[in-house]
Motif scaffolding. Structure first.
Motif, PDB file in Angstrom:
ATOM      1  N   ASN A   1       3.191   2.741   0.559  1.00  0.00           N
ATOM      2  CA  ASN A   1       4.295   2.219   1.375  1.00  0.00           C
ATOM      3  C   ASN A   1       5.057   1.096   0.675  1.00  0.00           C
ATOM      4  N   LYS A   2       4.325   0.153   0.091  1.00  0.00           N
ATOM      5  CA  LYS A   2       4.966  -1.009  -0.523  1.00  0.00           C
ATOM      6  C   LYS A   2       5.792  -0.623  -1.749  1.00  0.00           C
ATOM      7  N   PHE A   3       5.252   0.292  -2.563  1.00  0.00           N
ATOM      8  CA  PHE A   3       5.905   0.629  -3.829  1.00  0.00           C
ATOM      9  C   PHE A   3       6.603   1.987  -3.797  1.00  0.00           C
ATOM     10  N   ASP A   4       6.658   2.609  -2.593  1.00  0.00           N
ATOM     11  CA  ASP A   4       7.363   3.879  -2.405  1.00  0.00           C
ATOM     12  C   ASP A   4       6.904   4.932  -3.428  1.00  0.00           C
ATOM     13  N   ILE A   5       5.597   5.124  -3.508  1.00  0.00           N
ATOM     14  CA  ILE A   5       5.004   6.070  -4.456  1.00  0.00           C
ATOM     15  C   ILE A   5       4.991   7.469  -3.841  1.00  0.00           C
ATOM     16  N   ASP A   6       5.454   8.447  -4.597  1.00  0.00           N
ATOM     17  CA  ASP A   6       5.561   9.820  -4.102  1.00  0.00           C
ATOM     18  C   ASP A   6       4.203  10.514  -3.962  1.00  0.00           C
ATOM     19  N   ASP A   7       3.230  10.142  -4.792  1.00  0.00           N
ATOM     20  CA  ASP A   7       1.915  10.781  -4.747  1.00  0.00           C
ATOM     21  C   ASP A   7       1.274  10.621  -3.369  1.00  0.00           C
ATOM     22  N   SER A   8       0.435  11.575  -2.992  1.00  0.00           N
ATOM     23  CA  SER A   8      -0.279  11.494  -1.724  1.00  0.00           C
ATOM     24  C   SER A   8      -1.351  10.400  -1.784  1.00  0.00           C
TER      25      SER A   8
END
Length: 214
Positions: free
Chosen positions: A60-67
């Motif tokens: 959420n904080k770093f908007d990471i696409d990985d699950s």
């Protein structure tokens, strides 16, 4: 310190084993994959929460696409080698565990880490046989500083909370132990040295290392 105590419950990282140093390294390397710069304040934001909760926070904080599962798996792979080959016990730890065992005191682990890595490091250091219960934060409703994990560990050990002594190295863990109605011994660790005074204020006892208790 262990008078009237029937069980000792230990945090793992920074308490039983000297491993806190590796997590900022892993976080820095992991974020670097996405071109994100590591911030030293990050460790305070994730202090005490479970492995899974940390992955949710990162996503959420770093908007990471990985699950979430992919993030956890990446971290697990990055950490396993360090646990198996680089991480050592905290000074005097095994001798103290032997001392408790000789006194008939039951022992458990309550950790924010995940079970795969817990088993890896305990196996590497030949410490697994000391513990009658191991509970991870992923197995309870709320991670530290909530008391859930310490209450669950005490339940697994069959010991009332007020008969348990907790060993912890971070503020969130100390709060969790106290909220569970247990005595808490804080232990020195380089990773949390900036909050040493806070740890002393919150805990019932404070040690630099286990050799003081032998």
């Amino acid at each position: 310190m262990i008078k009237n105590i029937e069980a000792c419950i230990f945090d793992l990282d920074g308490t039983l084993v000297d491993s806190m140093w590796m997590w900022p390294e892993i976080d820095r390397e992991y974020l670097g994959r996405f071109g994100i710069e590591y911030d030293d304040n990050l460790k305070n934001e994730i202090d005490g929460i479970s492995f899974h909760e940390t992955a949710v926070y990162f996503k959420n904080k770093f908007d990471i696409d990985d699950s979430i599962e992919e993030i956890c798996k990446d971290w697990e792979n990055m950490a396993l080698d360090k646990y198996k080959y680089e991480v050592k016990e905290k000074p005097g730890c095994v001798r103290f565990l032997e001392h408790l065992k000789s006194k008939g005191i039951t022992m458990g682990i309550a950790t924010s880490n995940n079970r795969t890595m817990v088993e890896a490091v305990l196996g590497s250091l030949n410490m697994r046989h000391y513990f009658d219960a191991i509970i991870t934060s992923d197995e309870v409703k709320k991670g530290k500083p909530a008391p859930d994990i310490y209450l669950q560990t005490a339940k697994e050990l069959g010991v009332m909370p007020h008969k348990c002594l907790v060993f912890e190295d971070v503020v969130a863990g100390i709060k969790a132990g106290k909220s569970a109605g247990m005595k808490v011994c804080a232990i020195e660790d380089d990773f949390s040295r900036e909050v040493r005074q806070k740890k002393k204020e919150l805990s019932d006892y404070y040690i630099d290392d286990y050799r003081e208790l032998l």
